[in-house]
Design an enzyme around this catalytic site. Structure first.
Site, mmCIF file in Angstrom:
data_model
loop_
_atom_site.group_PDB
_atom_site.id
_atom_site.type_symbol
_atom_site.label_atom_id
_atom_site.label_comp_id
_atom_site.label_asym_id
_atom_site.label_seq_id
_atom_site.Cartn_x
_atom_site.Cartn_y
_atom_site.Cartn_z
ATOM 1 N N HIS A 34 7.315 16.671 6.637
ATOM 2 C CA HIS A 34 8.169 17.743 6.889
ATOM 3 C C HIS A 34 7.576 18.928 7.164
ATOM 4 C CE1 HIS A 34 12.533 18.993 6.431
ATOM 5 N NE2 HIS A 34 12.073 20.174 5.931
ATOM 6 N N ASP A 36 8.448 22.784 8.109
ATOM 7 C CA ASP A 36 9.467 23.921 7.906
ATOM 8 C C ASP A 36 9.082 24.984 9.051
ATOM 9 O OD1 ASP A 36 11.247 23.178 5.777
ATOM 10 O OD2 ASP A 36 9.428 23.232 4.591
ATOM 11 N N MET A 69 14.415 26.316 11.201
ATOM 12 C CA MET A 69 14.924 27.613 10.243
ATOM 13 C C MET A 69 14.751 28.716 11.486
ATOM 14 S SD MET A 69 14.151 27.029 6.471
ATOM 15 C CE MET A 69 12.558 26.094 6.578
#
Length: 219
Positions: A34, A36, A69
């Site tokens: 993952h 981010d 994000m």
């Protein structure tokens, strides 16, 4: 019994020796890696861009799970496609409503799977119009931006809602949960329908990562 997939978040890894930190994760039981990605605008932290993904994407045999994000994901998604992303998830809150399906289709056109994510304060019903178009829904169970936060219990209702919608309509999306995931919270999200668990500090700070991942899976 369905398989629970674990996605260690490299945000909690030691970046001075990043490859050494992640090279054994598949053997330890992880399925995803993952990423981010934070821009300091959509969230109050800055992490890394597509360069980091590009540097390690071909060295690790895990699904490269990119969580954008960032403001204006439509502008930057292609950088992560080129860097080797297998799955790109963008935030519902970061894009104009009329551009959501456009971005979903653009990501898919590049043979990359697509997900949509929501912050803790966003009503889960906001993503209902897109459930048939995506491969994944990512529920943020902490406020995005920083690791090590405590799990927000109200996230369980969202997970359960998405699981029911999936069963009622034979949708194929997976439910991923990110934030405060450890051996205590993992059983709760799994019970409510989660398929993929993102965990950072719990895995990377563990002295026995293989056992930590087993505990997350409930094995």
């Amino acid at each position: 019994m369905k398989e629970i997939l674990i996605a260690p978040s490299i945000l909690s890894a030691d970046f001075s020796s990043l490859y050494d930190e992640i090279k054994s994760l598949k053997e330890d039981g992880a399925s995803y890696l993952h990423f981010d990605v934070m821009d300091g605008h959509f969230v109050n932290n800055i992490s890394f861009g597509s360069y980091v993904l590009n540097c390690i994407s071909k060295k690790v045999d895990l699904i490269k799970d990119v969580h954008l994000m960032i403001t204006d994901p439509l502008k930057y998604y292609l950088d992560f496609v080129k860097a080797g992303a297998d799955l790109i998830t963008f935030h519902y809150e970061a894009i104009k409503e009329e551009e959501i399906l456009l971005l979903i289709n653009k990501i898919r056109e590049n043979n990359v799977k697509v997900g949509i994510s929501i912050k803790p304060n966003t009503d889960v019903k906001k993503v209902e119009p897109y459930l048939s178009f995506v491969d994944l829904i990512l529920i943020m169970s902490v406020e995005p931006g920083f690791g090590g936060q405590e799990f927000i219990e109200s996230s369980l209702e969202k997970i359960n809602y998405l699981d029911k919608k999936r069963k009622e309509n034979n949708f194929l999306y997976k439910i991923e949960v990110d934030g405060g995931i450890n051996n205590l919270t993992a059983p709760k999200v799994i019970e409510n329908g989660a398929d993929i668990l993102v965990s950072g500090s719990y895995i990377f700070k563990s002295k026995d990562r293989k056992n930590a991942i087993k505990l997350l899976k409930g094995e």
